[in-house]
Design a protein around this motif. Sequence first.
Motif, PDB file in Angstrom:
ATOM      1  N   ARG A 120      68.328   2.802  22.709  1.00 15.31           N
ATOM      2  CA  ARG A 120      67.095   2.426  23.429  1.00 15.31           C
ATOM      3  C   ARG A 120      65.850   2.860  22.662  1.00 15.31           C
ATOM      4  O   ARG A 120      64.798   2.233  22.754  1.00 15.31           O
ATOM      5  CB  ARG A 120      67.061   3.086  24.819  1.00 15.31           C
ATOM      6  CG  ARG A 120      68.037   2.523  25.828  1.00 15.31           C
ATOM      7  CD  ARG A 120      67.629   2.888  27.265  1.00 15.31           C
ATOM      8  NE  ARG A 120      67.550   4.317  27.508  1.00 15.31           N
ATOM      9  CZ  ARG A 120      68.584   5.090  27.854  1.00 15.31           C
ATOM     10  NH1 ARG A 120      69.798   4.573  27.982  1.00 15.31           N
ATOM     11  NH2 ARG A 120      68.407   6.373  28.067  1.00 15.31           N
ATOM     12  N   GLN A 121      65.947   3.963  21.915  1.00 15.39           N
ATOM     13  CA  GLN A 121      64.793   4.485  21.170  1.00 15.39           C
ATOM     14  C   GLN A 121      64.574   3.743  19.853  1.00 15.39           C
ATOM     15  O   GLN A 121      63.763   4.188  19.043  1.00 15.39           O
ATOM     16  CB  GLN A 121      64.982   5.972  20.852  1.00 15.39           C
ATOM     17  CG  GLN A 121      65.168   6.876  22.046  1.00 15.39           C
ATOM     18  CD  GLN A 121      63.937   6.934  22.923  1.00 15.39           C
ATOM     19  OE1 GLN A 121      62.842   7.153  22.430  1.00 15.39           O
ATOM     20  NE2 GLN A 121      64.109   6.708  24.214  1.00 15.39           N
ATOM     21  N   GLY A 122      65.368   2.714  19.597  1.00 16.91           N
ATOM     22  CA  GLY A 122      65.134   1.938  18.376  1.00 16.91           C
ATOM     23  C   GLY A 122      66.146   2.177  17.270  1.00 16.91           C
ATOM     24  O   GLY A 122      65.924   1.750  16.134  1.00 16.91           O
ATOM     25  N   GLY A 123      67.224   2.891  17.583  1.00 16.37           N
ATOM     26  CA  GLY A 123      68.296   3.049  16.596  1.00 16.37           C
ATOM     27  C   GLY A 123      67.947   4.049  15.504  1.00 16.37           C
ATOM     28  O   GLY A 123      67.052   4.887  15.656  1.00 16.37           O
ATOM     29  N   VAL A 137      68.616  11.719  29.656  1.00 16.25           N
ATOM     30  CA  VAL A 137      70.055  11.963  29.506  1.00 16.25           C
ATOM     31  C   VAL A 137      70.496  13.064  30.470  1.00 16.25           C
ATOM     32  O   VAL A 137      71.524  12.948  31.139  1.00 16.25           O
ATOM     33  CB  VAL A 137      70.402  12.314  28.039  1.00 16.25           C
ATOM     34  CG1 VAL A 137      71.827  12.835  27.909  1.00 16.25           C
ATOM     35  CG2 VAL A 137      70.196  11.090  27.142  1.00 16.25           C
ATOM     36  N   LEU A 138      69.686  14.116  30.572  1.00 18.62           N
ATOM     37  CA  LEU A 138      70.035  15.193  31.506  1.00 18.62           C
ATOM     38  C   LEU A 138      70.113  14.669  32.936  1.00 18.62           C
ATOM     39  O   LEU A 138      70.994  15.066  33.704  1.00 18.62           O
ATOM     40  CB  LEU A 138      69.009  16.320  31.424  1.00 18.62           C
ATOM     41  CG  LEU A 138      69.111  17.209  30.187  1.00 18.62           C
ATOM     42  CD1 LEU A 138      67.971  18.216  30.155  1.00 18.62           C
ATOM     43  CD2 LEU A 138      70.457  17.938  30.145  1.00 18.62           C
ATOM     44  N   LEU A 183      74.192   8.262  22.702  1.00 22.43           N
ATOM     45  CA  LEU A 183      74.256   7.076  21.840  1.00 22.43           C
ATOM     46  C   LEU A 183      73.445   5.937  22.452  1.00 22.43           C
ATOM     47  O   LEU A 183      72.712   5.227  21.752  1.00 22.43           O
ATOM     48  CB  LEU A 183      75.719   6.663  21.631  1.00 22.43           C
ATOM     49  CG  LEU A 183      76.530   7.626  20.745  1.00 22.43           C
ATOM     50  CD1 LEU A 183      78.023   7.406  20.921  1.00 22.43           C
ATOM     51  CD2 LEU A 183      76.130   7.460  19.275  1.00 22.43           C
ATOM     52  N   LYS A 184      73.543   5.779  23.770  1.00 27.80           N
ATOM     53  CA  LYS A 184      72.757   4.726  24.419  1.00 27.80           C
ATOM     54  C   LYS A 184      71.267   5.045  24.338  1.00 27.80           C
ATOM     55  O   LYS A 184      70.435   4.159  24.119  1.00 27.80           O
ATOM     56  CB  LYS A 184      73.190   4.560  25.884  1.00 27.80           C
ATOM     57  CG  LYS A 184      74.572   3.959  26.000  1.00 27.80           C
ATOM     58  CD  LYS A 184      74.799   3.288  27.340  1.00 27.80           C
ATOM     59  CE  LYS A 184      76.214   2.747  27.430  1.00 27.80           C
ATOM     60  NZ  LYS A 184      76.496   1.681  26.436  1.00 27.80           N
ATOM     61  N   TRP A 185      70.944   6.316  24.503  1.00 25.85           N
ATOM     62  CA  TRP A 185      69.537   6.728  24.396  1.00 25.85           C
ATOM     63  C   TRP A 185      69.003   6.424  22.998  1.00 25.85           C
ATOM     64  O   TRP A 185      67.909   5.877  22.848  1.00 25.85           O
ATOM     65  CB  TRP A 185      69.429   8.229  24.715  1.00 25.85           C
ATOM     66  CG  TRP A 185      68.026   8.776  24.622  1.00 25.85           C
ATOM     67  CD1 TRP A 185      67.066   8.739  25.590  1.00 25.85           C
ATOM     68  CD2 TRP A 185      67.443   9.442  23.483  1.00 25.85           C
ATOM     69  NE1 TRP A 185      65.922   9.343  25.132  1.00 25.85           N
ATOM     70  CE2 TRP A 185      66.124   9.783  23.845  1.00 25.85           C
ATOM     71  CE3 TRP A 185      67.907   9.790  22.219  1.00 25.85           C
ATOM     72  CZ2 TRP A 185      65.248  10.449  22.979  1.00 25.85           C
ATOM     73  CZ3 TRP A 185      67.049  10.451  21.346  1.00 25.85           C
ATOM     74  CH2 TRP A 185      65.732  10.778  21.732  1.00 25.85           C
ATOM     75  N   LEU A 186      69.808   6.743  21.977  1.00 22.87           N
ATOM     76  CA  LEU A 186      69.378   6.465  20.595  1.00 22.87           C
ATOM     77  C   LEU A 186      69.150   4.975  20.386  1.00 22.87           C
ATOM     78  O   LEU A 186      68.195   4.569  19.712  1.00 22.87           O
ATOM     79  CB  LEU A 186      70.424   6.972  19.597  1.00 22.87           C
ATOM     80  CG  LEU A 186      70.389   8.468  19.297  1.00 22.87           C
ATOM     81  CD1 LEU A 186      71.662   8.907  18.579  1.00 22.87           C
ATOM     82  CD2 LEU A 186      69.157   8.804  18.447  1.00 22.87           C
TER      83      LEU A 186
END
Length: 366
Positions: A259-262, A25-26, A254-257
Amino acid sequence: MEQHCSEPRQRLSFAGGASALPPEVLAEVRDAIGEWNGCGQSILELAFTEHDFTAIQEEAEADLRALLALPGGYRVLFLAGGAFAQFRLVPLNLLAAGDGAAYVDTGLWSQRAIEEAACLSRVTIAARGRNHVPPVATWDIPADAAYCHITGNETADGVQFHQFPTLARAPLVADLTADLLTAPLTVERFGLIYASAQKNLGAAGLTLVILREDLLGKGREGIPAPLDYARQAAAASRVNTPPMFALFVAGRMLKWLRRQGGLEAAAERCRERSDLLYAAITASDLYRCPVAAPDRSQISVCFHLANPALEPEFLAQAARRGLWYLRGHPARGGLRACLYNAMPLATAAALADFMAEFAHTHRHDI
Ligand SMILES: *Cc1c(COP(=O)(O)O)cnc(C)c1O
């Protein structure tokens, strides 16, 4: 300079906020500050009413709705001012003059919410718990309460609701600043949820308000337009310039979350991180956690040393290992480790290892 930036960062933060962010994200944020999406402008320079920005906001809302499986009839507001501002904005927006509300007091953040609401309205304490969540069967909610307010995670006290009640009497209103998006949520139980972003959702400056449509327009006259839920809902949270940068970062989180499986996966990571620390606490008589076991927070682990004189040494040695900001909330003292969404398990494991070693070294100092 380049080289310095690509070195692994040495300071692992357990601070109450702002939280660490995932390196991916950074990196996205760094790129977007240079130029956003080939548009010829930095993310910081976008016009807030034009498509480049409104598309970012719409996508963030869509990702939030997907993650939370948000039912129809709920509105999402992207506001400024932090959760602390909501302590007074919630009663301003939900209570007409003369209306009252019920509050459950589980610790410091509840108390601050209660103080702010009591400046404006009749406030009844429905239940009080110290180091535990009072069982819902004991809550005494007046028949005329317009809502019942809870604090999902008491970040200074280390107490967390692991289940939320279904209230028949009044809409449930919740400060979920420290726990929104750390686990699946049955949003239907709530009339209104608010959370500032800098703990589990990115950068400071943005506060999410998620509320049931029928609660719009019930409050006082004369609320400043940017703070008026009904005005903001009608204007897609763009009555004035929204906290654009924090909203962009939240969108990336939110997109990272996702991708990490919600949220199921996020909840599993919360359990794993906090289990390591509670195991380290339980393993040694040096550590004490005052919170009742079933209500211990997976987000903010609060503990102290049986011999408080050792705290400065604990903090200094931890910092030498790269483990930073373990001092408890100033109002509470002791020690605290905040474990927000972006924290890798390895960071919690490094703290657990350090705690075991420290306990071993000081086994005769209790
Ligand atoms: C951190 C925190 C707050 C304060 O948030 P601000 O964004 O600084 O206003 C409020 N409530 C809870 C539960 C918190 O953890």
